[in-house]
Design an enzyme around this catalytic site. Structure first.
Site, PDB file in Angstrom:
ATOM      1  N   TYR A   1      -5.751   1.038   7.028  1.00  0.00           N
ATOM      2  CA  TYR A   1      -6.398  -0.250   6.779  1.00  0.00           C
ATOM      3  C   TYR A   1      -7.201  -0.686   7.997  1.00  0.00           C
ATOM      4  O   TYR A   1      -6.658  -0.974   9.064  1.00  0.00           O
ATOM      5  CB  TYR A   1      -5.362  -1.319   6.433  1.00  0.00           C
ATOM      6  CG  TYR A   1      -4.535  -1.012   5.212  1.00  0.00           C
ATOM      7  CD1 TYR A   1      -5.068  -0.292   4.137  1.00  0.00           C
ATOM      8  CD2 TYR A   1      -3.219  -1.432   5.113  1.00  0.00           C
ATOM      9  CE1 TYR A   1      -4.302  -0.006   3.018  1.00  0.00           C
ATOM     10  CE2 TYR A   1      -2.448  -1.162   3.993  1.00  0.00           C
ATOM     11  CZ  TYR A   1      -2.995  -0.441   2.950  1.00  0.00           C
ATOM     12  OH  TYR A   1      -2.231  -0.155   1.844  1.00  0.00           O
TER      13      TYR A   1
ATOM     14  N   HIS B   1       1.155   7.989   2.210  1.00  0.00           N
ATOM     15  CA  HIS B   1       0.107   7.132   1.675  1.00  0.00           C
ATOM     16  C   HIS B   1      -0.809   7.880   0.711  1.00  0.00           C
ATOM     17  O   HIS B   1      -1.348   8.930   1.038  1.00  0.00           O
ATOM     18  CB  HIS B   1      -0.722   6.584   2.842  1.00  0.00           C
ATOM     19  CG  HIS B   1      -1.559   5.396   2.497  1.00  0.00           C
ATOM     20  ND1 HIS B   1      -2.310   4.726   3.431  1.00  0.00           N
ATOM     21  CD2 HIS B   1      -1.761   4.745   1.325  1.00  0.00           C
ATOM     22  CE1 HIS B   1      -2.942   3.720   2.859  1.00  0.00           C
ATOM     23  NE2 HIS B   1      -2.633   3.715   1.571  1.00  0.00           N
TER      24      HIS B   1
END
Length: 310
Positions: free
Chosen positions: A56, A123
């Protein structure tokens, strides 16, 4: 605030929780001080689960979150981050090797100013070779769990069948939680098809993106949204209908997402303290069954439409 256990982890978390993707400027630009305040507000209001990733903002979200966590006692929150998906110089990168996974955990702890990660996730596994995830990435993370570096291990993805595949191809107890996004919201409840499977394997369920990445908002989907024009159109109609009734589709979306007791928690993301407080209020208000029925009818033509991850 209602608290539920994530699977069999012993972690009792708030049914609405803080997703830190916005701290990386993923959706909008931010002032760091605003992001730090938003984290403090969330914890002060009873949210005790925070999820982030080195991906992110290409490390920025972890760095900003780390600044916020400096001033919060470690006993007040559970912290979740991820391995496998990264970025550098504006380009996305992926590395699901065992060595990179282990190194990534230590790097994240340094950025986050903590000495322990409560939940470490692989992820977006659809970008990986699933065999590598099973044979290399997850064993590296379970080794860290055995050493006490991390508390629990999970996996995240958009494609639900990949989550099932990995759980079926690793030793029992390897995967303790899954994080799914955009599959338990007003326009798509496909996650419910997997509830029995996850529960039978002792796997906790974390839900993310109750607004379906902006589809279920009065502002509407951002230009980059991968949803089809047809799906975006019915979502706009649903938002317009809510507004005509003096209600907010965001309010309905949050309450719908947090109301299912089989989901441990639902993540939302913002850099505004006011939005944190608003989401918590929405989660605690009664569910408007009549409005939901009308919105569900509007969304029916494109219900469960989805898209490929990107």
């Amino acid at each position: 605030m209602e608290y539920r256990e994530i699977g069999r982890t012993g972690m009792r978390v708030s049914n609405i929780s803080f997703g830190a993707s916005s701290l990386g400027g993923v959706f909008h630009s931010l002032k760091e001080a605003d992001g730090v305040r938003a984290v403090h507000t969330a914890v002060d209001k009873g949210i005790n689960f925070i999820d982030v990733s080195p991906y992110y903002g290409h490390l920025k979200a972890e760095i900003v979150l780390g600044k916020a966590l400096k001033d919060i006692d470690r006993s007040r929150y559970y912290l979740s981050t991820k391995v496998g998906r990264y970025g550098k110089d504006g380009a996305n990168t992926w590395d699901y090797s065992a060595q990179r996974a282990e190194t990534s955990v230590y790097e994240s702890m340094e950025r986050l100013n903590v000495s322990y990660i409560d939940l470490i996730n692989v992820h977006d596994i659809e970008f990986a070779d699933l065999e590598q995830v099973c044979a290399e990435t997850l064993p590296a993370l379970t080794a860290l769990r055995e050493r006490g570096v991390v508390g629990h291990v999970g996996i995240t993805n958009l494609t639900l069948s990949h989550l099932r595949y990995v759980i079926e191809h690793v030793p029992a107890g390897t995967v303790e939680s899954i994080l799914s996004f955009c599959h338990y919201c007003l326009n798509d409840n496909a996650l419910t098809d997997y509830f029995d499977f996850f529960e039978s394997h002792g796997v906790g369920i974390i839900n993310a993106s109750p607004f379906s990445m902006g589809l279920l908002t009065e502002r509407g989907a951002p230009a980059w949204h991968p949803a089809s024009p047809q799906l975006q159109n019915v979502c706009r109609r649903a938002a317009d209908y809510c507004r005509s009734q003096g209600k907010s589709i965001e309010q309905l979306a949050v309450k719908y997402a947090v109301s299912n007791p089989r989901i441990a928690t639902t993540l939302f993301s913002t850099t505004r303290s006011e939005a944190v407080e608003q989401n918590i209020r929405w989660a605690e208000e009664p569910f408007d069954e009549e409005l939901y029925a009308e919105v569900r009818h509007i969304l029916e033509p494109r219900f469960r439409d989805t898209w490929l991850n990107s």
